[in-house]
Design a protein around this motif. Structure first.
Motif, PDB file in Angstrom:
ATOM      1  N   CYS A   1     -11.405 -16.314  58.838  1.00 44.73           N
ATOM      2  CA  CYS A   1     -12.304 -15.865  57.780  1.00 44.73           C
ATOM      3  C   CYS A   1     -11.663 -14.777  56.932  1.00 44.73           C
ATOM      4  N   GLY A   2     -12.134 -14.653  55.707  1.00 49.27           N
ATOM      5  CA  GLY A   2     -11.783 -13.533  54.857  1.00 49.27           C
ATOM      6  C   GLY A   2     -13.002 -12.655  54.642  1.00 49.27           C
ATOM      7  N   PRO A   3     -12.839 -11.518  53.969  1.00 46.66           N
ATOM      8  CA  PRO A   3     -13.981 -10.646  53.688  1.00 46.66           C
ATOM      9  C   PRO A   3     -15.030 -11.375  52.849  1.00 46.66           C
ATOM     10  N   VAL A   4     -16.292 -11.039  53.084  1.00 52.39           N
ATOM     11  CA  VAL A   4     -17.400 -11.617  52.326  1.00 52.39           C
ATOM     12  C   VAL A   4     -17.912 -10.570  51.338  1.00 52.39           C
ATOM     13  N   THR A   5     -18.057 -10.988  50.081  1.00 49.68           N
ATOM     14  CA  THR A   5     -18.520 -10.096  49.022  1.00 49.68           C
ATOM     15  C   THR A   5     -19.891 -10.554  48.530  1.00 49.68           C
ATOM     16  N   VAL A   6     -20.816  -9.594  48.396  1.00 48.72           N
ATOM     17  CA  VAL A   6     -22.143  -9.877  47.854  1.00 48.72           C
ATOM     18  C   VAL A   6     -22.295  -9.071  46.575  1.00 48.72           C
ATOM     19  N   ALA A   7     -22.470  -9.775  45.455  1.00 47.04           N
ATOM     20  CA  ALA A   7     -22.673  -9.123  44.162  1.00 47.04           C
ATOM     21  C   ALA A   7     -23.983  -9.650  43.593  1.00 47.04           C
ATOM     22  N   GLY A   8     -25.038  -8.830  43.681  1.00 43.27           N
ATOM     23  CA  GLY A   8     -26.356  -9.315  43.306  1.00 43.27           C
ATOM     24  C   GLY A   8     -26.779 -10.406  44.275  1.00 43.27           C
ATOM     25  N   ASN A   9     -27.024 -11.603  43.778  1.00 41.27           N
ATOM     26  CA  ASN A   9     -27.402 -12.722  44.638  1.00 41.27           C
ATOM     27  C   ASN A   9     -26.256 -13.720  44.827  1.00 41.27           C
ATOM     28  N   SER A  10     -25.061 -13.336  44.404  1.00 41.12           N
ATOM     29  CA  SER A  10     -23.898 -14.200  44.554  1.00 41.12           C
ATOM     30  C   SER A  10     -23.079 -13.776  45.770  1.00 41.12           C
ATOM     31  N   VAL A  11     -22.842 -14.730  46.665  1.00 45.47           N
ATOM     32  CA  VAL A  11     -22.050 -14.479  47.869  1.00 45.47           C
ATOM     33  C   VAL A  11     -20.738 -15.240  47.741  1.00 45.47           C
ATOM     34  N   SER A  12     -19.615 -14.578  47.951  1.00 41.76           N
ATOM     35  CA  SER A  12     -18.320 -15.240  47.812  1.00 41.76           C
ATOM     36  C   SER A  12     -17.354 -14.736  48.871  1.00 41.76           C
ATOM     37  N   SER A  13     -16.347 -15.549  49.120  1.00 39.55           N
ATOM     38  CA  SER A  13     -15.320 -15.180  50.095  1.00 39.55           C
ATOM     39  C   SER A  13     -14.093 -16.042  49.885  1.00 39.55           C
ATOM     40  N   THR A  14     -12.921 -15.431  50.011  1.00 36.23           N
ATOM     41  CA  THR A  14     -11.666 -16.176  50.021  1.00 36.23           C
ATOM     42  C   THR A  14     -11.269 -16.384  51.476  1.00 36.23           C
TER      43      THR A  14
END
Length: 208
Positions: free
Chosen positions: A131-144
């Protein structure tokens, strides 16, 4: 006239026979299969082409770039109903059916705007995935995804608080990195199984 092909163990091809008129051309196509990814150089040396008018004076060079291929897919599950103001949880699995790795695949889930307190985490890697770090920006969840080998997968758990009512529809997607070809998503736009089927959740409003 007819052409005769001779295939040698070293991988060379010899073609004889045939004729080309003045100002004419002849195109020869050879299908090849690469044993691995990389850049394959090919040279037809000077003098390799011989005709009744003489031999070729210069060499001809070409290269073939073989990119890695990875069939990445996304599945997502969530509840059919949820009580207003309570916790809502989605489970998303990003998998790689190969044949090559898809390290640095980008996962994105734009959660419905009505949800609040959105959070996400990545876990349960299989097949050597990382896994990579998980980013939450508002209601958008993303991860590389750091490492996603052929046969590997990671699982994202996304949580939020349900609104006071309505119907929520949500999908997630995963895009392979540049330089990797996904047969279902050649344009790297989330086509095919790179976007999960929609998950629809009905929010049960308060019974007044």
């Amino acid at each position: 006239s007819s052409l005769t092909h001779t295939y040698r163990t070293a991988g060379s091809v010899t073609v004889s026979g045939g004729s080309i008129p003045a100002n004419g051309t002849c195109t020869l196509s050879i299908d090849v299969t690469a044993g691995s990814t990389g850049v394959y150089a090919n040279t037809i040396p000077a003098g390799a082409l011989t005709t009744s008018a003489g031999a070729s004076g210069g060499a001809a060079n070409a290269s073939l770039t073989v990119n890695p291929a990875a069939n990445v897919s996304v599945t997502k599950v969530g509840p059919a109903t949820v009580l207003w103001g309570t916790a809502l949880s989605y489970t998303v699995v990003v998998s790689n059916a190969g044949p090559d790795a898809a390290d640095a695949t980008v996962f994105t889930d734009d959660m419905p705007a009505a949800l609040t307190a959105v959070a996400g985490l990545c876990g349960s890697p299989t097949g050597g995935a990382v896994c990579g770090p998980v980013t939450v920006a508002g209601n958008s969840v993303s991860s590389t995804i750091a490492t996603l080998p052929a046969g590997g997968s990671v699982t994202f758990t996304l949580q939020a608080t349900a609104p006071s009512g309505g119907v929520l529809t949500n999908t997630a997607r995963a895009i392979v990195p540049a330089g990797v070809t996904d047969p279902d998503d050649p344009g790297r736009t989330g086509a095919g199984n790179n976007t999960s089927p929609p998950v629809t959740t009905t929010v049960q409003a308060p019974d007044l």
